[in-house]
Design a protein around this motif. Sequence first.
Motif, mmCIF file in Angstrom:
data_model
loop_
_atom_site.group_PDB
_atom_site.id
_atom_site.type_symbol
_atom_site.label_atom_id
_atom_site.label_comp_id
_atom_site.label_asym_id
_atom_site.label_seq_id
_atom_site.Cartn_x
_atom_site.Cartn_y
_atom_site.Cartn_z
ATOM 1 N N ASP A 172 0.850 -1.188 0.000
ATOM 2 C CA ASP A 172 0.000 0.000 0.000
ATOM 3 C C ASP A 172 0.889 1.243 0.000
ATOM 4 N N LEU A 173 1.043 1.849 -1.171
ATOM 5 C CA LEU A 173 1.884 3.040 -1.299
ATOM 6 C C LEU A 173 1.129 4.338 -1.008
ATOM 7 N N SER A 174 -0.152 4.236 -0.714
ATOM 8 C CA SER A 174 -0.961 5.447 -0.539
ATOM 9 C C SER A 174 -1.062 5.906 0.912
ATOM 10 N N VAL A 175 -0.399 5.219 1.843
ATOM 11 C CA VAL A 175 -0.621 5.506 3.263
ATOM 12 C C VAL A 175 -0.213 6.935 3.640
ATOM 13 N N GLY A 176 0.840 7.469 3.017
ATOM 14 C CA GLY A 176 1.245 8.835 3.316
ATOM 15 C C GLY A 176 0.187 9.836 2.902
ATOM 16 N N SER A 177 -0.421 9.628 1.736
ATOM 17 C CA SER A 177 -1.471 10.529 1.266
ATOM 18 C C SER A 177 -2.729 10.392 2.112
ATOM 19 N N VAL A 178 -3.048 9.164 2.532
ATOM 20 C CA VAL A 178 -4.214 8.955 3.407
ATOM 21 C C VAL A 178 -3.985 9.651 4.738
ATOM 22 N N LEU A 179 -2.778 9.543 5.272
ATOM 23 C CA LEU A 179 -2.440 10.248 6.515
ATOM 24 C C LEU A 179 -2.649 11.747 6.351
ATOM 25 N N GLY A 180 -2.121 12.315 5.263
ATOM 26 C CA GLY A 180 -2.245 13.755 5.054
ATOM 27 C C GLY A 180 -3.691 14.191 4.913
ATOM 28 N N LEU A 181 -4.484 13.405 4.172
ATOM 29 C CA LEU A 181 -5.890 13.740 3.974
ATOM 30 C C LEU A 181 -6.657 13.673 5.289
ATOM 31 N N SER A 182 -6.416 12.639 6.094
ATOM 32 C CA SER A 182 -7.110 12.495 7.377
ATOM 33 C C SER A 182 -6.676 13.567 8.369
ATOM 34 N N ALA A 183 -5.389 13.896 8.362
ATOM 35 C CA ALA A 183 -4.903 14.940 9.269
ATOM 36 C C ALA A 183 -5.554 16.278 8.945
ATOM 37 N N PHE A 184 -5.596 16.627 7.662
ATOM 38 C CA PHE A 184 -6.193 17.913 7.283
ATOM 39 C C PHE A 184 -7.692 17.907 7.549
ATOM 40 N N ALA A 185 -8.345 16.771 7.295
ATOM 41 C CA ALA A 185 -9.782 16.667 7.570
ATOM 42 C C ALA A 185 -10.065 16.866 9.055
ATOM 43 N N THR A 186 -9.202 16.327 9.913
ATOM 44 C CA THR A 186 -9.370 16.502 11.354
ATOM 45 C C THR A 186 -9.257 17.967 11.734
ATOM 46 N N GLY A 187 -8.258 18.650 11.157
ATOM 47 C CA GLY A 187 -8.094 20.073 11.431
ATOM 48 C C GLY A 187 -9.287 20.883 10.966
ATOM 49 N N VAL A 188 -9.795 20.600 9.778
ATOM 50 C CA VAL A 188 -10.959 21.323 9.251
ATOM 51 C C VAL A 188 -12.181 21.077 10.127
ATOM 52 N N LEU A 189 -12.339 19.835 10.590
ATOM 53 C CA LEU A 189 -13.475 19.511 11.447
ATOM 54 C C LEU A 189 -13.447 20.331 12.730
ATOM 55 N N PHE A 190 -12.282 20.482 13.322
ATOM 56 C CA PHE A 190 -12.170 21.275 14.544
ATOM 57 C C PHE A 190 -12.367 22.771 14.269
ATOM 58 N N VAL A 191 -11.893 23.232 13.118
ATOM 59 C CA VAL A 191 -12.061 24.649 12.780
ATOM 60 C C VAL A 191 -13.537 24.971 12.563
ATOM 61 N N ASP A 192 -14.241 24.108 11.841
ATOM 62 C CA ASP A 192 -15.648 24.360 11.533
ATOM 63 C C ASP A 192 -16.582 24.036 12.690
ATOM 64 N N ASN A 193 -16.149 23.125 13.568
ATOM 65 C CA ASN A 193 -16.989 22.703 14.702
ATOM 66 C C ASN A 193 -16.125 22.634 15.957
ATOM 67 N N PRO A 194 -15.810 23.766 16.569
ATOM 68 C CA PRO A 194 -14.883 23.778 17.720
ATOM 69 C C PRO A 194 -15.347 22.925 18.894
ATOM 70 N N ALA A 195 -16.650 22.714 19.009
ATOM 71 C CA ALA A 195 -17.168 21.971 20.161
ATOM 72 C C ALA A 195 -17.275 20.474 19.908
ATOM 73 N N VAL A 196 -16.825 19.987 18.744
ATOM 74 C CA VAL A 196 -16.959 18.569 18.452
ATOM 75 C C VAL A 196 -16.135 17.747 19.445
ATOM 76 N N PRO A 197 -16.692 16.660 20.004
ATOM 77 C CA PRO A 197 -15.922 15.842 20.952
ATOM 78 C C PRO A 197 -14.691 15.229 20.273
ATOM 79 N N ILE A 198 -13.610 15.139 21.017
ATOM 80 C CA ILE A 198 -12.363 14.606 20.454
ATOM 81 C C ILE A 198 -12.526 13.165 19.978
ATOM 82 N N PRO A 199 -13.181 12.276 20.749
ATOM 83 C CA PRO A 199 -13.365 10.900 20.228
ATOM 84 C C PRO A 199 -14.113 10.860 18.900
ATOM 85 N N LEU A 200 -15.090 11.734 18.721
ATOM 86 C CA LEU A 200 -15.841 11.764 17.470
ATOM 87 C C LEU A 200 -14.948 12.228 16.324
#
Length: 352
Positions: free
Chosen positions: A89-117
Amino acid sequence: MTSADVRPPVTAGTRQQAAQTSGAQLAHRLFMVRELGILLALVLLVGLTFGVNHRFLSAQNIKDLLLSSTVLAILAVGQAIVIITRNVDLSVGSVLGLSAFATGVLFVDNPAVPIPLAMLAGVALGALCGVVNGGLIAAARVPALVVTLGTLYVFRGLDYTWASGRQINAADMPRAFLRMGNATVAGVPVLALFAVAVLLGAGYLLRNYRSGRELYAIGSDPDAARLSGIAVGRRVFAAFVISGALAGLAGVLYAARFGTLDANAGLGIELNVVAAVVVGGVAIFGGSGSVYGAALGAVLLTTIGSALPVLGVTPFWQRAAVGALILAAIGLDRALAVRMARRLRGGRTRGN
């Protein structure tokens, strides 16, 4: 004549079963030797570096080493599961980057979202990427190298398009989430505990569940596994989903660790992941190895990156050392495979 003198007749089936048992025991011993060898190399490297600079084993430096190893170790566990099935699986670095940025966007757009969610969302996004990879490979039977090389660029392109040059800073994310990236429990970083939990769970799955053992059978001989009734396509699909989910988890932990995120997160890390797995004793041709060795390989490569500068080794020779380790690991895999084949042939010859 006592019951102890009565022995069951030796049949061809009995000899075959004995040979298989002997082969499994030999394989287990070889895996243990490989993992102990990696651990010994790690201890020697740390001891040598400590002799040059006593601060190398300071509490803060050990914490930094564990934190630096966490993301790579989690990715290596997922990659090991895939490589055991004779895929990559050569895509793991790109999946990591996409998930990391998605996590950041989720917190920016929804500051009160629970961390486990938020963590669950990152893992789910990674698993979705794994579904794409696994579906193309298992259903369309396209080689994994080709598929994941393509999705490496596709997922990274989606990340770049989504980010559009934007950067998410630590100030944009909850403090509790960022504290998790540096918090410790009894001196052990919380992120390292995530890696340990993933490692133990994956190791238990591969060793104690039929579905895990079937992954080794697929890697040893996919055609024979298919003829024996193993759902090869389904198992390979599951392996890629697990790899994607773990890459998603690694992305979430990357966000917690560094705080500052852009579309370049995890760029190029996939080669280090494959290197860690191979150095950790997982055969690149599938069918052998363990997630424990892969995790040790990740820790060893991370330690090399920190120790060699202390020893005065230039960056060029640091890369050369990693390359030499990979070549040595592949050569050792081949030597052990030949030795095992000779032992098994010798057992069958004596049985006949």
